[in-house]
Scaffold this motif. Structure first.
Motif, PDB file in Angstrom:
ATOM      1  N   GLY A  89       0.357  -1.284   0.269  1.00 34.40           N
ATOM      2  CA  GLY A  89       0.221  -0.184   0.189  1.00 34.40           C
ATOM      3  C   GLY A  89       1.031   1.319   0.309  1.00 34.40           C
ATOM      4  N   VAL A  90      -0.014   2.123  -0.172  1.00 31.87           N
ATOM      5  CA  VAL A  90       1.269   3.502  -1.060  1.00 31.87           C
ATOM      6  C   VAL A  90       2.186   4.123   0.897  1.00 31.87           C
ATOM      7  CG1 VAL A  90       0.931   6.356  -0.965  1.00 31.87           C
ATOM      8  CG2 VAL A  90       0.473   4.303  -2.836  1.00 31.87           C
ATOM      9  N   VAL A  91       0.267   4.048   1.659  1.00 37.05           N
ATOM     10  CA  VAL A  91       0.380   4.315   3.051  1.00 37.05           C
ATOM     11  C   VAL A  91       1.383   4.208   3.759  1.00 37.05           C
ATOM     12  CG1 VAL A  91      -0.941   5.268   4.954  1.00 37.05           C
ATOM     13  CG2 VAL A  91      -1.464   6.114   2.827  1.00 37.05           C
ATOM     14  N   SER A 194       7.149  11.467  -3.862  1.00 33.96           N
ATOM     15  CA  SER A 194       6.087  11.892  -4.501  1.00 33.96           C
ATOM     16  C   SER A 194       4.808  10.420  -4.755  1.00 33.96           C
ATOM     17  CB  SER A 194       6.662  11.964  -5.697  1.00 33.96           C
ATOM     18  OG  SER A 194       5.491  12.815  -6.522  1.00 33.96           O
ATOM     19  N   ASP A 195       3.784  11.050  -3.952  1.00 34.80           N
ATOM     20  CA  ASP A 195       2.768   9.453  -3.535  1.00 34.80           C
ATOM     21  C   ASP A 195       1.904  10.228  -4.800  1.00 34.80           C
ATOM     22  OD1 ASP A 195      -0.224   9.154  -3.202  1.00 34.80           O
ATOM     23  OD2 ASP A 195      -0.107   9.688  -1.535  1.00 34.80           O
ATOM     24  N   GLU A 196       1.697  10.008  -6.160  1.00 35.55           N
ATOM     25  CA  GLU A 196       1.329   9.473  -7.536  1.00 35.55           C
ATOM     26  C   GLU A 196      -0.100   8.379  -7.313  1.00 35.55           C
ATOM     27  OE1 GLU A 196       4.250  10.221 -10.211  1.00 35.55           O
ATOM     28  OE2 GLU A 196       5.220  11.622  -9.000  1.00 35.55           O
ATOM     29  N   ILE A 197      -0.658   8.170  -6.541  1.00 35.51           N
ATOM     30  CA  ILE A 197      -1.653   7.149  -6.360  1.00 35.51           C
ATOM     31  C   ILE A 197      -2.802   7.711  -7.453  1.00 35.51           C
ATOM     32  CG2 ILE A 197      -2.911   8.201  -4.516  1.00 35.51           C
ATOM     33  CD1 ILE A 197      -3.478   5.078  -3.808  1.00 35.51           C
ATOM     34  N   HIS A 198      -3.030   8.841  -7.059  1.00 33.48           N
ATOM     35  CA  HIS A 198      -4.287   9.618  -7.903  1.00 33.48           C
ATOM     36  C   HIS A 198      -3.589   9.767  -9.648  1.00 33.48           C
ATOM     37  CE1 HIS A 198      -7.120   9.790  -5.005  1.00 33.48           C
ATOM     38  NE2 HIS A 198      -5.909  10.919  -4.603  1.00 33.48           N
ATOM     39  N   GLY A 199      -2.253   9.280 -10.473  1.00 34.47           N
ATOM     40  CA  GLY A 199      -2.231   9.852 -11.288  1.00 34.47           C
ATOM     41  C   GLY A 199      -2.678   9.716 -12.524  1.00 34.47           C
ATOM     42  N   SER A 229      -4.498   1.190  -7.322  1.00 35.82           N
ATOM     43  CA  SER A 229      -6.068   0.958  -6.241  1.00 35.82           C
ATOM     44  C   SER A 229      -7.172   2.226  -6.551  1.00 35.82           C
ATOM     45  CB  SER A 229      -5.262   0.989  -5.171  1.00 35.82           C
ATOM     46  OG  SER A 229      -4.967   2.141  -4.304  1.00 35.82           O
ATOM     47  N   LYS A 230      -6.455   3.429  -6.999  1.00 33.96           N
ATOM     48  CA  LYS A 230      -7.568   4.675  -6.950  1.00 33.96           C
ATOM     49  C   LYS A 230      -8.269   4.173  -8.345  1.00 33.96           C
ATOM     50  CE  LYS A 230      -7.062   5.612  -3.229  1.00 33.96           C
ATOM     51  NZ  LYS A 230      -7.850   5.750  -2.093  1.00 33.96           N
ATOM     52  N   THR A 231      -7.205   3.819  -9.659  1.00 34.10           N
ATOM     53  CA  THR A 231      -7.249   4.233 -10.559  1.00 34.10           C
ATOM     54  C   THR A 231      -8.258   2.706 -11.332  1.00 34.10           C
ATOM     55  OG1 THR A 231      -5.220   4.424 -11.204  1.00 34.10           O
ATOM     56  CG2 THR A 231      -6.029   3.982 -12.554  1.00 34.10           C
TER      57      THR A 231
HETATM   58  C1  LIG Z   1      -3.117  10.279  -1.702  1.00 33.87           C
HETATM   59  C2  LIG Z   1      -3.331   9.718  -1.003  1.00 33.87           C
HETATM   60  N1  LIG Z   1      -2.320   8.186  -1.009  1.00 33.87           N
HETATM   61  C3  LIG Z   1      -2.392   7.189  -0.801  1.00 33.87           C
HETATM   62  C4  LIG Z   1      -4.207   6.464  -0.169  1.00 33.87           C
HETATM   63  C5  LIG Z   1      -4.332   5.489  -0.123  1.00 33.87           C
HETATM   64  O1  LIG Z   1      -3.342   4.588  -0.258  1.00 33.87           O
HETATM   65  P1  LIG Z   1      -3.182   2.945  -0.193  1.00 33.87           P
HETATM   66  O2  LIG Z   1      -4.543   1.930   0.122  1.00 33.87           O
HETATM   67  O3  LIG Z   1      -2.324   2.145  -1.261  1.00 33.87           O
HETATM   68  O4  LIG Z   1      -2.124   2.879   1.657  1.00 33.87           O
HETATM   69  C6  LIG Z   1      -4.636   7.514  -0.484  1.00 33.87           C
HETATM   70  C7  LIG Z   1      -6.282   7.402  -0.799  1.00 33.87           C
HETATM   71  O5  LIG Z   1      -7.099   8.018  -0.434  1.00 33.87           O
HETATM   72  C8  LIG Z   1      -4.558   9.113  -1.227  1.00 33.87           C
HETATM   73  O6  LIG Z   1      -5.785   9.880  -1.264  1.00 33.87           O
END
Ligand SMILES: Cc1ncc(COP(=O)(O)O)c(C=O)c1O
Length: 388
Positions: A89-91, A194-199, A229-231
């Motif tokens: 996971g990103v977080v 750089s958190d690019e989860i929304h990219g 995950s978001k995409t």
């Molecule tokens: C900017 C950002 N980073 C990370 C996450 C969550 O990432 P993950 O579920 O992979 O931990 C979110 C979820 O809304 C988000 O908006």
């Protein structure tokens, strides 16, 4: 359109965090979409389930090649596969990187208002969240470069978390913005996460630029986090990838994700992600068209029915940031009242820091008919709040 984004799927009683609400309530808060994911992902997961064996697994080369293929074809950036690490996971990866790349008591820079969980990753690890607040002027957000430079220069500032593109303001940073951040970070020896989860979720013609793609300088001082995950609405797949061109940084982060035990995939993470990245392109483009149309519907509705609110025009994410200062400076009270009177559950902005208390965030990743229900509830809730 090849795919159907209008189906009204009932997600109540499915253990969904978003839909854990009363029967009369409509959740439009957390970043989770009401669309069924891409068919290629569903088939890959079914195929894996049919195999019936779910022992320990390693991450195959095909996974990293799929990530590389996606960034090359969708974002014009070809990261080397050996720069990549799988994480759950990103977080969790962000928290781990904070522990490895900064020290207790250090400043970790953010740009408020920003994704609230960044603060948890910083503060829960004994670091100090230092914000260079985004400047809000004439309905748009921008970086206060002097302030950012000053805060980067503080001796205790060792790390910056960049949200690229930015949640909640929906901003796609330009290459010039990213290069400027990289130059400041290099001058002041700051590592950029750089958190690019929304990219992947941007309006047509407004694609995002990966931070590490802007220059060797940026690549060398950064850790990039990406995820399907978001995409593809697969958050519970728990799959993400860190991309770290600098070998020294990569080795440090690698130690962190292994000691923190977030480098091993569950049985579905790998086939699901490979299918997303190799078969999901058309689905995402149609998703983005749906989201763009929904954002337009919301903007027009607000202009016509709720002129006291101001929608911040953003080209990324399915989260819409709305200025409510002409109604209240306490949008927590506003959101509670709207939920109470209409059942609409949206996010109050204060948790994102900065000027967030003047804003609400609404998730429009839902079928147009559900969005319309939400907008009607929003208008009713705001009008009742104004009359109370
Ligand atoms: C900017 C950002 N980073 C990370 C996450 C969550 O990432 P993950 O579920 O992979 O931990 C979110 C979820 O809304 C988000 O908006």
């Amino acid at each position: 359109m090849q795919y159907d984004f209008s189906e009204m799927i009932d997600r109540r009683h499915t253990d969904s965090v978003k839909w854990d609400v009363q029967d009369n309530e409509l959740p439009m808060w957390v970043a989770d979409m009401d669309f069924r994911t891409a068919p290629g992902i569903i088939s890959a997961i079914k195929q894996k389930a049919d195999g019936g064996i779910f022992g320990y697994e390693e991450v195959p080369a095909a996974y990293f090649e799929a990530v590389q293929h996606w960034y090359a074809t969708e974002h014009n950036w070809t990261p080397h596969t050996d720069w990549m690490r799988f994480v759950t996971g990103v977080v969790p990866a962000l928290s781990s990187a904070v522990r490895r790349l900064s020290h207790v008591g250090d400043n970790v820079l953010v740009q408020a208002p920003v994704y609230n969980i960044f603060y948890n990753s910083i503060v829960n690890n004994g670091r100090h969240a230092l914000s260079s607040d985004l400047q809000f002027h004439a309905g748009a957000y921008a970086i206060d470069w002097d302030d950012l430079a000053t805060k980067m220069a503080e001796p205790l500032t060792t790390m910056m978390i960049l949200c690229n593109p930015h949640n909640p303001v929906g901003k796609v940073w330009t290459s010039a913005d990213l290069q400027h951040i990289a130059e400041l970070a290099a001058t002041h020896h700051v590592t950029v996460f750089s958190d690019e989860i929304h990219g992947d979720i941007t309006d047509a013609g407004h694609g995002y630029t990966p931070f590490a793609a802007v220059s060797d300088l940026a690549a060398n001082l950064s850790v990039t986090a990406v995820s399907p995950s978001k995409t593809f609405n697969v958050a519970a797949l728990h799959a993400a990838t860190l991309i770290i061109p600098n070998e020294n940084l990569r080795n440090q982060v690698d130690r962190g994700i292994n000691t923190d035990e977030l480098a091993e995939p569950n049985a579905f993470a790998i086939p699901g992600s490979i299918a997303a990245y190799t078969t999901g392109s058309q689905w995402v483009h149609e998703l983005n068209a749906t989201i763009t149309a929904n954002k337009q519907t919301l903007t027009t509705f607000v202009q016509q029915q709720l002129p006291e609110l101001h929608v911040i025009a953003g080209h990324a994410t399915y989260l819409v940031w709305i200025d409510c200062r002409d109604v209240t400076h306490d949008t927590q009270a506003l959101c509670s009242a709207i939920r109470q009177t209409t059942g609409l559950f949206i996010s109050a902005g204060a948790v994102y820091g900065g000027d967030g208390h003047d804003f609400v965030r609404i998730n429009v990743a839902c079928p147009p008919a559900r969005l319309q229900d939400g907008l009607n509830r929003l208008a009713a809730g705001i009008h009742q709040f104004e009359q109370a």
